[in-house]
Scaffold this motif. Structure first.
Motif, PDB file in Angstrom:
ATOM      1  N   ALA A 124       5.998  18.215  -4.529  1.00 59.03           N
ATOM      2  CA  ALA A 124       4.514  18.065  -4.709  1.00 59.03           C
ATOM      3  C   ALA A 124       4.145  16.773  -5.091  1.00 59.03           C
ATOM      4  O   ALA A 124       3.247  15.892  -4.517  1.00 59.03           O
ATOM      5  CB  ALA A 124       3.956  19.133  -5.857  1.00 59.03           C
ATOM      6  N   ASP A 125       4.939  16.170  -6.232  1.00 57.15           N
ATOM      7  CA  ASP A 125       4.647  14.558  -6.736  1.00 57.15           C
ATOM      8  C   ASP A 125       4.691  13.666  -5.570  1.00 57.15           C
ATOM      9  O   ASP A 125       4.256  12.467  -5.859  1.00 57.15           O
ATOM     10  CB  ASP A 125       5.340  14.596  -7.956  1.00 57.15           C
ATOM     11  N   LEU A 126       5.856  13.881  -4.806  1.00 53.91           N
ATOM     12  CA  LEU A 126       5.928  12.698  -3.940  1.00 53.91           C
ATOM     13  C   LEU A 126       5.156  13.022  -2.607  1.00 53.91           C
ATOM     14  O   LEU A 126       5.436  12.357  -1.529  1.00 53.91           O
ATOM     15  CB  LEU A 126       7.320  12.496  -3.506  1.00 53.91           C
ATOM     16  N   HIS A 155       5.586   4.874   8.729  1.00 56.41           N
ATOM     17  CA  HIS A 155       6.090   6.343   8.128  1.00 56.41           C
ATOM     18  C   HIS A 155       7.527   6.613   7.534  1.00 56.41           C
ATOM     19  O   HIS A 155       7.775   7.116   6.665  1.00 56.41           O
ATOM     20  CB  HIS A 155       5.724   7.206   9.248  1.00 56.41           C
ATOM     21  N   ALA A 156       8.419   6.067   8.630  1.00 54.61           N
ATOM     22  CA  ALA A 156       9.786   6.251   8.053  1.00 54.61           C
ATOM     23  C   ALA A 156       9.982   5.276   7.111  1.00 54.61           C
ATOM     24  O   ALA A 156      11.046   6.009   5.973  1.00 54.61           O
ATOM     25  CB  ALA A 156      10.493   5.472   9.433  1.00 54.61           C
ATOM     26  N   TYR A 157       9.303   4.314   6.878  1.00 52.89           N
ATOM     27  CA  TYR A 157       9.889   3.356   5.693  1.00 52.89           C
ATOM     28  C   TYR A 157       9.118   4.194   4.243  1.00 52.89           C
ATOM     29  O   TYR A 157       9.833   4.095   3.153  1.00 52.89           O
ATOM     30  CB  TYR A 157       8.989   2.108   5.713  1.00 52.89           C
ATOM     31  N   LEU A 158       8.059   4.512   4.276  1.00 46.39           N
ATOM     32  CA  LEU A 158       7.575   5.505   3.264  1.00 46.39           C
ATOM     33  C   LEU A 158       8.368   6.903   3.022  1.00 46.39           C
ATOM     34  O   LEU A 158       8.734   7.113   1.761  1.00 46.39           O
ATOM     35  CB  LEU A 158       6.182   6.141   3.738  1.00 46.39           C
ATOM     36  N   LEU A 159       8.838   7.469   3.867  1.00 46.18           N
ATOM     37  CA  LEU A 159       9.752   8.747   3.576  1.00 46.18           C
ATOM     38  C   LEU A 159      11.206   8.167   2.859  1.00 46.18           C
ATOM     39  O   LEU A 159      11.557   8.765   2.048  1.00 46.18           O
ATOM     40  CB  LEU A 159      10.117   9.056   5.039  1.00 46.18           C
ATOM     41  N   ASP A 160      11.540   6.894   3.439  1.00 47.58           N
ATOM     42  CA  ASP A 160      12.848   6.321   2.876  1.00 47.58           C
ATOM     43  C   ASP A 160      12.587   6.156   1.390  1.00 47.58           C
ATOM     44  O   ASP A 160      13.457   6.335   0.214  1.00 47.58           O
ATOM     45  CB  ASP A 160      13.266   5.111   3.465  1.00 47.58           C
ATOM     46  N   LEU A 212       0.808  -1.260   0.090  1.00 44.78           N
ATOM     47  CA  LEU A 212      -0.016  -0.088  -0.048  1.00 44.78           C
ATOM     48  C   LEU A 212       0.821   1.172  -0.077  1.00 44.78           C
ATOM     49  O   LEU A 212       0.704   2.201  -0.853  1.00 44.78           O
ATOM     50  CB  LEU A 212      -0.884   0.061   1.253  1.00 44.78           C
ATOM     51  N   LEU A 213       2.163   1.387   0.979  1.00 37.20           N
ATOM     52  CA  LEU A 213       2.893   2.408   0.861  1.00 37.20           C
ATOM     53  C   LEU A 213       3.538   2.589  -0.488  1.00 37.20           C
ATOM     54  O   LEU A 213       3.856   3.696  -0.898  1.00 37.20           O
ATOM     55  CB  LEU A 213       3.937   2.100   2.111  1.00 37.20           C
ATOM     56  N   LEU A 214       4.176   1.445  -0.923  1.00 36.27           N
ATOM     57  CA  LEU A 214       4.897   1.578  -2.503  1.00 36.27           C
ATOM     58  C   LEU A 214       4.116   1.864  -3.606  1.00 36.27           C
ATOM     59  O   LEU A 214       4.505   2.717  -4.329  1.00 36.27           O
ATOM     60  CB  LEU A 214       5.707   0.406  -2.575  1.00 36.27           C
ATOM     61  N   ASP A 215       2.667   1.400  -3.332  1.00 31.53           N
ATOM     62  CA  ASP A 215       1.969   1.757  -4.537  1.00 31.53           C
ATOM     63  C   ASP A 215       1.348   3.329  -4.510  1.00 31.53           C
ATOM     64  O   ASP A 215       0.995   3.611  -5.562  1.00 31.53           O
ATOM     65  CB  ASP A 215       0.724   0.778  -4.658  1.00 31.53           C
TER      66      ASP A 215
END
Length: 272
Positions: free
Chosen positions: A238-240, A212-217, A174-177
């Motif tokens: 903006a895109d990220l 959250h940290a995984y998504l930021l990374d 879900l985070l990566l998609d």
């Protein structure tokens, strides 16, 4: 003597949290109570903290924890002091604890301690305060709040937290998609069937970071590729899903040790 400043606000990230900050204050408070759970940390100076019938002299490095309805006061020991307070809605904490099978004999599980004198807890409250003050930062703020509550109240007593690989894979995908989406911890929890406590603890145990940290990374990895391609900084931010360019720059530099512009310039110069 510096001009005293006192401010009150609702967190733009989690509106059920009230934030208070005092700078260079010499104001005193009569004994009183709050309806919310509250955390307090001192930035400068010393104070006398009384909770129920016990008084302590406290300073920077100490975190005070006040349960709903507890009679207390906290006043400068001498001259002026600076502090920050967070007031977290009791109903929200009660619902969080219900997810995790805390003892159901009471409306909520209270803080077992009135204060903690350790640098780690003080820093956790400090970083939580910063996250709560930033709009568009719901996942980070909620993750840090749940993590802190788990640390100071304790783990659920009646449910064993297990590594459910299938559920954690769903969370990761879900985070990566959707790397640009500002998902809440509740969104991710619902998609996996895990409680927010379970999700944070198990995800970190398997992947080494909170969601959250995984998504930021992952966002920073994507950003590096975009910057190498010559895309503009504001466009990449903006895109990220970063709230603004300053937010993007701060997190990029924490992980790459240079600003996005400096990083991009390395590749621009090497192409000459």
């Amino acid at each position: 003597m510096s001009m005293p400043v006192l401010s009150f606000s609702r967190s733009p990230a989690l509106p059920f949290v009230e934030m208070r900050r005092a700078l260079n204050s010499n104001a005193c408070f009569h004994t009183h109570t709050h309806d919310e759970f509250s955390f307090g940390i001192i930035d400068n100076g010393m104070a006398t903290y009384q909770n129920q019938h016990k008084a302590n002299l406290i300073g920077k490095g100490v975190t005070v924890m006040i349960n709903p309805g507890e009679a207390h006061s906290c006043n400068p020991a001498e001259n002026e002091w600076s502090y920050r307070m967070l007031f977290v809605d009791t109903g929200w904490i009660s619902r969080l604890q219900e997810e995790s099978d805390y003892a159901a004999s009471a409306d909520y599980t209270p803080f077992p301690q009135k204060m903690k004198n350790d640098a780690n807890t003080w820093q956790e409250v400090h970083y939580l305060y910063l996250a709560l003050a930033e709009a568009g930062n719901q996942l980070q703020a909620e993750t840090q709040l749940v993590y802190l509550l788990n640390e100071v109240i304790g783990s659920p007593k009646t449910k064993t937290l297990t590594h459910n690989n299938r559920c954690l894979k769903v969370a990761r995908e879900l985070l990566l998609d959707q790397p640009s989406e500002n998902l809440s911890l509740t969104d991710i929890s619902r998609s996996t069937g895990l409680s927010r406590f379970q999700l944070i603890r198990s995800f970190k145990a398997i992947y080494g970071q909170t969601p959250h940290a995984y998504l930021l990374d992952y966002r920073i990895k994507l950003a590096k590729n975009f910057l190498q391609q010559g895309r503009g900084l504001s466009e990449v931010a903006a895109d990220l899903g970063f709230s603004d360019q300053a937010h993007f720059q701060r997190h990029f530099k924490k992980r790459v040790a240079v600003t996005p512009k400096q990083y991009q310039n390395f590749f621009s110069n090497s192409a000459l």
